[in-house]
Design a protein around this motif. Structure first.
Motif, PDB file in Angstrom:
ATOM      1  N   GLY A 177       0.819  -1.214   0.000  1.00 12.65           N
ATOM      2  CA  GLY A 177       0.000   0.000   0.000  1.00 12.65           C
ATOM      3  C   GLY A 177       0.845   1.252   0.000  1.00 12.65           C
ATOM      4  O   GLY A 177       2.003   1.258  -0.451  1.00 12.65           O
ATOM      5  N   GLY A 178       0.294   2.328   0.505  1.00 13.08           N
ATOM      6  CA  GLY A 178       1.022   3.585   0.504  1.00 13.08           C
ATOM      7  C   GLY A 178       0.169   4.671   1.113  1.00 13.08           C
ATOM      8  O   GLY A 178      -0.816   4.385   1.777  1.00 13.08           O
ATOM      9  N   LYS A 182      -5.660   6.479  -3.370  1.00  9.36           N
ATOM     10  CA  LYS A 182      -6.002   5.369  -4.253  1.00  9.36           C
ATOM     11  C   LYS A 182      -4.761   5.003  -5.056  1.00  9.36           C
ATOM     12  O   LYS A 182      -3.847   5.815  -5.194  1.00  9.36           O
ATOM     13  CB  LYS A 182      -7.169   5.737  -5.177  1.00  9.36           C
ATOM     14  N   SER A 183      -4.738   3.807  -5.596  1.00  6.88           N
ATOM     15  CA  SER A 183      -3.612   3.362  -6.402  1.00  6.88           C
ATOM     16  C   SER A 183      -4.065   2.195  -7.257  1.00  6.88           C
ATOM     17  O   SER A 183      -4.889   1.379  -6.832  1.00  6.88           O
ATOM     18  CB  SER A 183      -2.450   2.934  -5.503  1.00  6.88           C
ATOM     19  N   ALA A 184      -3.527   2.101  -8.470  1.00 11.28           N
ATOM     20  CA  ALA A 184      -3.801   0.957  -9.334  1.00 11.28           C
ATOM     21  C   ALA A 184      -2.498   0.212  -9.604  1.00 11.28           C
ATOM     22  O   ALA A 184      -2.334  -0.426 -10.634  1.00 11.28           O
ATOM     23  CB  ALA A 184      -4.450   1.422 -10.639  1.00 11.28           C
ATOM     24  N   ALA A 185      -1.565   0.290  -8.634  1.00 11.84           N
ATOM     25  CA  ALA A 185      -0.218  -0.251  -8.835  1.00 11.84           C
ATOM     26  C   ALA A 185      -0.109  -1.688  -8.339  1.00 11.84           C
ATOM     27  O   ALA A 185       0.303  -1.932  -7.212  1.00 11.84           O
ATOM     28  CB  ALA A 185       0.809   0.641  -8.155  1.00 11.84           C
ATOM     29  N   GLY A 186      -0.479  -2.625  -9.174  1.00 12.60           N
ATOM     30  CA  GLY A 186      -0.229  -4.032  -8.875  1.00 12.60           C
ATOM     31  C   GLY A 186      -1.274  -4.670  -7.981  1.00 12.60           C
ATOM     32  O   GLY A 186      -2.296  -4.065  -7.658  1.00 12.60           O
ATOM     33  N   TYR A 187      -1.004  -5.922  -7.593  1.00 11.87           N
ATOM     34  CA  TYR A 187      -1.966  -6.677  -6.792  1.00 11.87           C
ATOM     35  C   TYR A 187      -2.138  -6.016  -5.426  1.00 11.87           C
ATOM     36  O   TYR A 187      -1.186  -5.511  -4.842  1.00 11.87           O
ATOM     37  CB  TYR A 187      -1.487  -8.123  -6.588  1.00 11.87           C
ATOM     38  N   ASP A 188      -3.336  -6.081  -4.908  1.00  6.51           N
ATOM     39  CA  ASP A 188      -3.694  -5.418  -3.659  1.00  6.51           C
ATOM     40  C   ASP A 188      -3.279  -6.299  -2.471  1.00  6.51           C
ATOM     41  O   ASP A 188      -4.106  -6.953  -1.831  1.00  6.51           O
ATOM     42  CB  ASP A 188      -5.207  -5.160  -3.665  1.00  6.51           C
TER      43      ASP A 188
ATOM     44  N   ARG B 145      -8.763  -1.667 -11.768  1.00  6.27           N
ATOM     45  CA  ARG B 145      -9.025  -0.903 -10.532  1.00  6.27           C
ATOM     46  C   ARG B 145      -9.246   0.568 -10.893  1.00  6.27           C
ATOM     47  O   ARG B 145      -8.624   1.484 -10.329  1.00  6.27           O
ATOM     48  CB  ARG B 145      -7.892  -1.070  -9.513  1.00  6.27           C
ATOM     49  N   THR B 412       0.729   5.029 -10.247  1.00  8.56           N
ATOM     50  CA  THR B 412      -0.521   4.991 -10.999  1.00  8.56           C
ATOM     51  C   THR B 412      -1.716   5.032 -10.066  1.00  8.56           C
ATOM     52  O   THR B 412      -1.905   4.127  -9.260  1.00  8.56           O
ATOM     53  CB  THR B 412      -0.609   3.787 -11.955  1.00  8.56           C
ATOM     54  N   GLY B 413      -2.489   6.095 -10.181  1.00  5.90           N
ATOM     55  CA  GLY B 413      -3.671   6.230  -9.350  1.00  5.90           C
ATOM     56  C   GLY B 413      -4.829   5.404  -9.855  1.00  5.90           C
ATOM     57  O   GLY B 413      -5.645   4.911  -9.075  1.00  5.90           O
ATOM     58  N   VAL B 417      -0.832  -0.761 -14.354  1.00  8.53           N
ATOM     59  CA  VAL B 417       0.578  -0.990 -14.654  1.00  8.53           C
ATOM     60  C   VAL B 417       0.771  -1.417 -16.110  1.00  8.53           C
ATOM     61  O   VAL B 417       1.647  -0.912 -16.807  1.00  8.53           O
ATOM     62  CB  VAL B 417       1.160  -2.064 -13.706  1.00  8.53           C
ATOM     63  N   ILE B 454       2.247  -6.323 -15.444  1.00  9.91           N
ATOM     64  CA  ILE B 454       2.390  -6.110 -13.986  1.00  9.91           C
ATOM     65  C   ILE B 454       3.681  -6.715 -13.427  1.00  9.91           C
ATOM     66  O   ILE B 454       4.581  -6.010 -13.030  1.00  9.91           O
ATOM     67  CB  ILE B 454       1.192  -6.651 -13.162  1.00  9.91           C
TER      68      ILE B 454
END
Lengths: 458, 458
Positions: A177-178, A182-188, B145, B412-413, B417, B454
């Protein structure tokens, strides 16, 4: 002694903070559920992520199970050391590492309890809303995907955990996370770890979303002629979109118990809703008028208001003490809380059917519920030494769970699976459980992380 | 022909719904991003989950890559068939399977677009809020996402997907999640699949949360003397807890482009915020007064109101057409949208630094942003045949991403990826990427599910 070499190595690492005393081990071998004690072979009182990582590496090397422990308030046997091993007690890792008021987030260690976090935040104008009743640790709440009374408005741990630091089964430390909203960076991975109950890793830091303390808060109580009428009012309030902060149901028996235990004067032993409204003064007024109007249409009484903080606290303390109050109905007996959650349209059906089952069973079980979410608990007060009574309770619970699953609900809204609900999980998720098991095996091939829970029956 | 036997078998399964025509393949080999076409070897126009499962089994047997496809509006090369294989076009799987108005949920097929879903819901009093601009498919939005303008109030696909049906890499079909508002039953496979970009499975049904259409809606426009002032107003509005439904930034260059493209009369080419407020009439009034007050303190103009639906639609259409408007600044050139998201306290810094970089680079790149979430896009309008210009754009993007990550933000919001941001993902998540890869390998050991995206660079 089982796992002797690992324990000796752990003692070298931690000195007197590695305990093998029987009292300490037994205290760590059960939560607040109905399950018997299953004590670990040793308890490690850790102080840092580095210590956790070193311990996990050591356990991996010796093939020894690890059970993370916060405050021991779980209800489905989460902390039971079913195969022994080392319990990692995180209660000394209780620091608030960061508060970023401008961004409404904070970073805390896992052993911090939710009340201590809110004490820390008191002068900041912010609060952390997730409130499961018990003063649980943030790490434990994260691992259990806890929620409670405020979830109807503020969400559960799923929505309020922004990121994690986790020690994996091989001792690697990752951050997920971060701080972005919100983020769409890779698997949650954050959401994968939230609710994983220590079976995928040990949580060593948690980044949480905070919320501004609302300008106005008001609590109200409303009694109904039947549980059905109360629940129908809840359904209508939720469907009308009123952003209520809390809607709690206490059935007739629970009210009777709570009036006696908490000295709730002026209340009657009738099915009752406790409300809380948050917002600007205008919004609170608007929300409560709508809620009162809907309640009246379902033969609810006029709202009894608690606007002063001390009156509100007394009310919510009574709600939190519902379990103690219930247990006082049969002193010396044990408590066993069920935990289904159903789509809101099915709530009246589910509660009424449960009450019918209860009446037929002759069991004592007040009902309380976070009904704004469709989540309610039967609080069985049972005699664990009476196998027939325990069997009847198990049967009522099985019917309850089966009914919830049949209408698209879940076997556990907030207590988790532990080892008490492995069969229910399979009934609910079918082939998806095999996917959970595949992930478990991939991340913990030795099966040392809290074995016997969720997906790996022993 | 690559993968000849698999394609022959797929043609037996689907007949004329399996296309190997060059035009069809090339159309499916790119999204709307800057990446070149990478065409699949065949495109399968599927009609059911059973067909998807059969296709996936067949591809697994022949070790052939699978690329799921919705509307082809992704921006980071998600649909590029980097190793060829069969593209699964889900656009004919576009049914609304259930609408449960009382529970505010629905079940849809993945090929349904968000606009068609909202058309379907029109008379129900409900709507689906996630709005990425493009009329994307629900399946694609889930896999990416996605979020967009309404996320600041209603959340992203992460918050609005309740459950999924997914065909796994070996053809098994699983169902995740459920209809209860919350659950603590096992690993959160729903959230693992949301944002997995087709690399863990093919989404064949999506259960979504719906929301009640607010009683009152009002949109307002406010211009500022600088981007910094506008962003500072946004920060203060968010921090004050106003539940704004939309806050969009268009910088000076974007306003200039949009005024020309969308014929926005009465607006000036200055940094501008577009607002939307949802709620009861009283709540909308209260929110907009607070927002206007804060904007004035940052030298914002008086709000220009759009309360009639047609005026609001014109405004939001202009916002959605920002990309087209930007491209009209340099006709014949290509667009390349960046996508960082930062903690709200870092937003002014991040936007101002990006503008400084842009000014130095000489590139054309209007800025738009879902600034309530800290998310903004530089829309490079570039000449893909000018390597020096492309390199400068890449450099500005690298600096942008590095700055975002340095302050706890994300590369990336909402765009994802794909294969465009694999290096950035590693910079952002470090060792956690290896955990993502472990999960990928466990669920797709042959690496046939959208390979090269990804976590599996080619």
């Amino acid at each position: 002694m089982r796992h002797e070499r690992a324990i000796r190595a752990a003692a070298e690492l931690l000195g007197r903070r590695l305990s093998t005393s029987r009292a300490v081990r037994e205290h760590h071998g059960r939560g607040e559920g109905y399950q018997p004690v299953a004590a670990p072979d040793a308890v490690a009182f850790v102080r840092s992520t580095a210590e956790v990582a070193a311990l996990v590496r050591l356990c991996a090397e010796h093939d020894v199970p690890i059970v993370p422990f916060g405050t021991g308030t779980s209800l489905e046997g989460h902390v039971a050391a079913l195969r022994g091993g080392i319990c990692i007690d995180t209660s000394a890792m209780d620091a608030v590492l960061e508060v970023n008021a401008a961004d409404l987030d904070c970073l805390v260690q896992p052993g911090l309890t939710r009340k201590r976090l809110n004490d820390h935040l008191r002068d900041s104008g912010l609060f952390f809303p997730v409130d499961p009743g018990a003063d649980a640790s943030i790490g434990g709440m994260t691992a259990t995907r806890a929620s409670g009374t405020n979830a109807v408005r503020y969400g559960t741990m799923r929505e309020n955990v922004l990121g994690l630091e986790v020690v994996l089964a091989d001792g690697r430390v990752i951050r997920t996370g971060g701080r972005a909203r919100k983020s769409a960076a890779g698997y949650d991975l954050t959401r994968l770890m939230v609710g994983s109950e220590g079976t995928l890793g040990v949580i060593t830091a948690v980044r949480l979303r905070l919320h501004g303390i609302p300008e106005a808060v008001a609590a109200a109580v409303c009694a109904f002629s039947s549980v059905e009428a109360a629940v129908e009012a809840v359904m209508e309030i939720i469907q009308s979109g009123v952003p209520v902060a809390r809607i709690e149901l206490l059935d007739q028996l629970q009210m009777q118990a709570s009036i006696a235990w908490s000295g709730l004067e002026g209340f009657a032993p009738r099915p009752t809703l406790f409300f809380e409204f948050h917002g600007t003064a205008g919004a609170v007024e608007e929300q409560s008028v709508t809620a009162q109007t809907i309640c009246r249409q379902h033969d609810g009484t006029d709202f009894t208001w608690a606007t002063r903080p001390e009156d509100r606290n007394r009310l919510w303390q009574a709600r939190h003490d519902a379990y103690l109050a219930a247990r006082a109905l049969r002193p010396g007996k044990a408590g066993w809380a069920t935990d289904v959650c159903v789509p809101i349209s099915q709530l009246a059906m589910a509660v009424v059917a449960a009450q019918r089952d209860l009446a037929q069973s002759g069991l004592t079980a007040p009902i309380v519920g976070h009904v704004g979410d469709g989540n309610f608990h039967l609080q069985f007060i049972v005699d664990p030494d009476d196998p027939a009574e325990m069997r009847r309770a198990a049967e009522v619970n099985e019917r309850l769970v089966a009914r919830a699953i049949a209408v698209g609900g879940t076997c556990t809204g907030e207590h988790g699976v532990g080892y008490g609900k492995i069969a229910s999980l399979r009934a609910e998720h079918g082939p998806a459980v095999e996917v959970m098991r595949t992930i478990k095996r991939a991340l913990d091939p030795q099966d040392i992380m809290n074995p016997g829970k969720i997906v790996t029956p022993i």
